[in-house]
Design an enzyme around this catalytic site. Structure first.
Site, PDB file in Angstrom:
ATOM      1  N   GLY A   7      -2.648  -4.069   6.211  1.00  0.00           N
ATOM      2  CA  GLY A   7      -3.054  -4.061   5.027  1.00  0.00           C
ATOM      3  C   GLY A   7      -3.923  -2.909   5.205  1.00  0.00           C
ATOM      4  O   GLY A   7      -4.406  -2.023   4.303  1.00  0.00           O
ATOM      5  N   GLY A   8      -3.648  -1.895   6.036  1.00  0.00           N
ATOM      6  CA  GLY A   8      -4.080  -0.754   6.816  1.00  0.00           C
ATOM      7  C   GLY A   8      -4.121   0.122   5.417  1.00  0.00           C
ATOM      8  O   GLY A   8      -5.645   1.050   5.200  1.00  0.00           O
ATOM      9  N   LYS A   9      -3.612   0.253   4.796  1.00  0.00           N
ATOM     10  CA  LYS A   9      -3.512   1.506   3.517  1.00  0.00           C
ATOM     11  C   LYS A   9      -3.880   1.159   2.442  1.00  0.00           C
ATOM     12  O   LYS A   9      -5.220   1.681   1.560  1.00  0.00           O
ATOM     13  CB  LYS A   9      -1.551   1.236   3.212  1.00  0.00           C
ATOM     14  CG  LYS A   9      -1.176   2.495   3.845  1.00  0.00           C
ATOM     15  CD  LYS A   9       0.584   3.251   4.138  1.00  0.00           C
ATOM     16  CE  LYS A   9       1.109   3.698   4.544  1.00  0.00           C
ATOM     17  NZ  LYS A   9       1.151   2.986   6.339  1.00  0.00           N
ATOM     18  N   ASP A  27       5.207   0.742   0.711  1.00  0.00           N
ATOM     19  CA  ASP A  27       5.559   1.746   2.294  1.00  0.00           C
ATOM     20  C   ASP A  27       6.549   0.671   2.846  1.00  0.00           C
ATOM     21  O   ASP A  27       6.299   0.010   3.591  1.00  0.00           O
ATOM     22  CB  ASP A  27       3.830   1.026   3.445  1.00  0.00           C
ATOM     23  CG  ASP A  27       4.181   2.021   4.303  1.00  0.00           C
ATOM     24  OD1 ASP A  27       4.829   2.668   4.536  1.00  0.00           O
ATOM     25  OD2 ASP A  27       3.206   1.142   5.184  1.00  0.00           O
ATOM     26  N   CYS A  85       4.161  -3.879   0.299  1.00  0.00           N
ATOM     27  CA  CYS A  85       4.306  -4.107   1.719  1.00  0.00           C
ATOM     28  C   CYS A  85       3.603  -4.416   2.823  1.00  0.00           C
ATOM     29  O   CYS A  85       3.736  -2.757   3.245  1.00  0.00           O
ATOM     30  CB  CYS A  85       6.326  -2.807   2.031  1.00  0.00           C
ATOM     31  SG  CYS A  85       6.967  -2.914   0.832  1.00  0.00           S
ATOM     32  N   ALA A  86       2.492  -5.002   2.623  1.00  0.00           N
ATOM     33  CA  ALA A  86       0.884  -4.476   2.953  1.00  0.00           C
ATOM     34  C   ALA A  86       1.268  -4.887   4.235  1.00  0.00           C
ATOM     35  O   ALA A  86       0.118  -4.304   4.999  1.00  0.00           O
ATOM     36  CB  ALA A  86       0.089  -6.006   2.886  1.00  0.00           C
ATOM     37  N   ASP A 138       3.751  -9.238   1.031  1.00  0.00           N
ATOM     38  CA  ASP A 138       4.339  -8.846   1.929  1.00  0.00           C
ATOM     39  C   ASP A 138       5.555  -9.448   2.156  1.00  0.00           C
ATOM     40  O   ASP A 138       5.170 -11.408   1.688  1.00  0.00           O
ATOM     41  CB  ASP A 138       3.868  -8.717   3.209  1.00  0.00           C
ATOM     42  CG  ASP A 138       4.976  -7.838   4.435  1.00  0.00           C
ATOM     43  OD1 ASP A 138       4.705  -6.905   4.419  1.00  0.00           O
ATOM     44  OD2 ASP A 138       6.121  -8.864   4.829  1.00  0.00           O
ATOM     45  N   CYS A 157       7.560   5.576   7.737  1.00  0.00           N
ATOM     46  CA  CYS A 157       7.324   6.877   9.003  1.00  0.00           C
ATOM     47  C   CYS A 157       8.694   7.101   9.483  1.00  0.00           C
ATOM     48  O   CYS A 157       8.576   7.568  10.571  1.00  0.00           O
ATOM     49  CB  CYS A 157       7.099   4.905   9.731  1.00  0.00           C
ATOM     50  SG  CYS A 157       5.129   3.933   9.596  1.00  0.00           S
TER      51      CYS A 157
END
Length: 353
Positions: free
Chosen positions: A231-233, A289, A227-228, A249, A342
């Site tokens: 793409g921060g992670k 995520d 679940c990009a 995604d 989150c």
């Protein structure tokens, strides 16, 4: 714009938001029609609106009405300032207070008013957090800090701090993650800075950095960010590990900025459509995520807590389970499935185990 004029603009925007318009959309519409407003004016109006949304119920109590005007009267009273100093009717300031407005309003007493939460979420917070529920709700009433992640492949923290300082941005380390910096001044310069442009720093909350720092990968692992989004992670992991990176995604448009961001960060990420996933399987680690209530991010997106309803939470938890089931089939035997949200709500976290 005068301080009073900024309050008047915030009132107009809040009335639209309370009528169902998204805050960002309402602010953009106001800014387009307010060519006279400078960047500091736009930032001040935005700050008024978002702080009012963080504290909507308590400010409405203090102001005596759940309207843009009532909430801003409450916001000013919450700062121990007399609203009549700003509600003057002069130079585009709001009209003076009426006799009724001068006497209306009282300190919040009901739990939902005190904690600035919908009543049903007060119960959910307490079921999840117990004695820490009120502290968490109060924390969501204040503005979140601007947090950066240092790409330690390019610079260490001290070097990044000095690099930022040269561009008028002050930052210091924070304990939540070894790559995290809190910006203390110059935050609005980040997007145009060389440090950001060259991939030395990325905007990323400390909690996201901490979650990725907790993961370890064997060299050469195949990693899928299922679940990009932006793409921060993936980029946070790539700064610390050598691996083969894939991103997917359900809404591919969310990943449109990932290729240039990855290039700035010095890593290569392969974007996969739904049809591509099986052909590249299996993966040593699949990161989910998942879409969630975002309750842990309501300092940045406060209107979301007023939009969330029990039915929508049920839809989200069902979707989260479906994503986990699909993603699990892509993990190699003995591999790792990682689930993150989150959210602080138990229904979206512990109840998934």
């Amino acid at each position: 714009m005068t301080p009073g004029a900024r309050v008047a603009a915030a009132i107009a925007v809040l009335d639209q938001v309370l009528d169902g318009q998204p805050a960002e959309q309402s602010l953009t519409r106001w800014a387009r029609g307010a060519r006279y407003a400078g960047s500091k004016d736009r930032a001040a109006v935005r700050d008024h609106v978002f702080q009012a949304l963080r504290c909507l119920r308590s400010y409405a109590c203090l102001g005596g009405a759940r309207t843009g005007r009532g909430v801003m009267i409450g916001a000013i009273r919450a700062e121990d300032t007399d609203p009549e100093t700003l509600f003057t009717g002069e130079v585009h300031a709001p009209a003076p207070l009426t006799p009724e407005e001068r006497t209306a309003g009282a300190p919040p007493e009901a739990d939902g008013d005190r904690l600035d939460l919908p009543d049903w979420l007060v119960t959910a917070f307490r079921e999840t957090l117990g004695n820490e529920a009120e502290a968490a709700a109060h924390a969501l009433r204040s503005r979140a800090p601007v947090t950066l992640r240092v790409n330690i492949r390019l610079k260490n923290l001290s070097q990044a701090i000095e690099f930022l300082k040269e561009e008028g941005i002050s930052a210091h380390p924070v304990d939540i993650a070894p790559t995290a910096l809190i910006v203390s001044s110059g935050a609005r310069r980040i997007a145009g800075s060389a440090a950001y442009r060259d991939g030395i720093v990325e905007l990323q909350d400390g909690s996201s950095q901490a979650a990725m720092h907790a993961l370890t990968l064997a060299p050469g692992s195949r990693v899928l960010d299922y679940c990009a989004g932006g793409g921060g992670k993936t980029l946070a992991l790539a700064a610390r590990h050598d691996a083969t990176w894939f991103a997917h995604d359900a809404e591919p448009a969310r990943m449109k900025d990932l290729p240039p961001r990855a290039a700035r960060a010095g890593c290569d990420v392969t974007l996969l459509s739904a049809a591509d996933l099986a052909g590249h399987a299996t993966y040593d680690l699949v990161l989910c995520d998942v879409p969630c209530s975002g309750s842990g991010t309501w300092r940045r997106a406060p209107e979301a807590k007023w939009r969330l309803a029990p039915g929508r939470l049920s839809e989200l938890t069902k979707l989260q389970t479906e994503i986990l089931e699909r993603a699990a089939a892509l993990v190699r035997p003995g591999g790792t499935l990682v689930y993150t949200t989150c959210s602080i709500l138990r229904a979206e976290n512990e109840e998934k185990t």
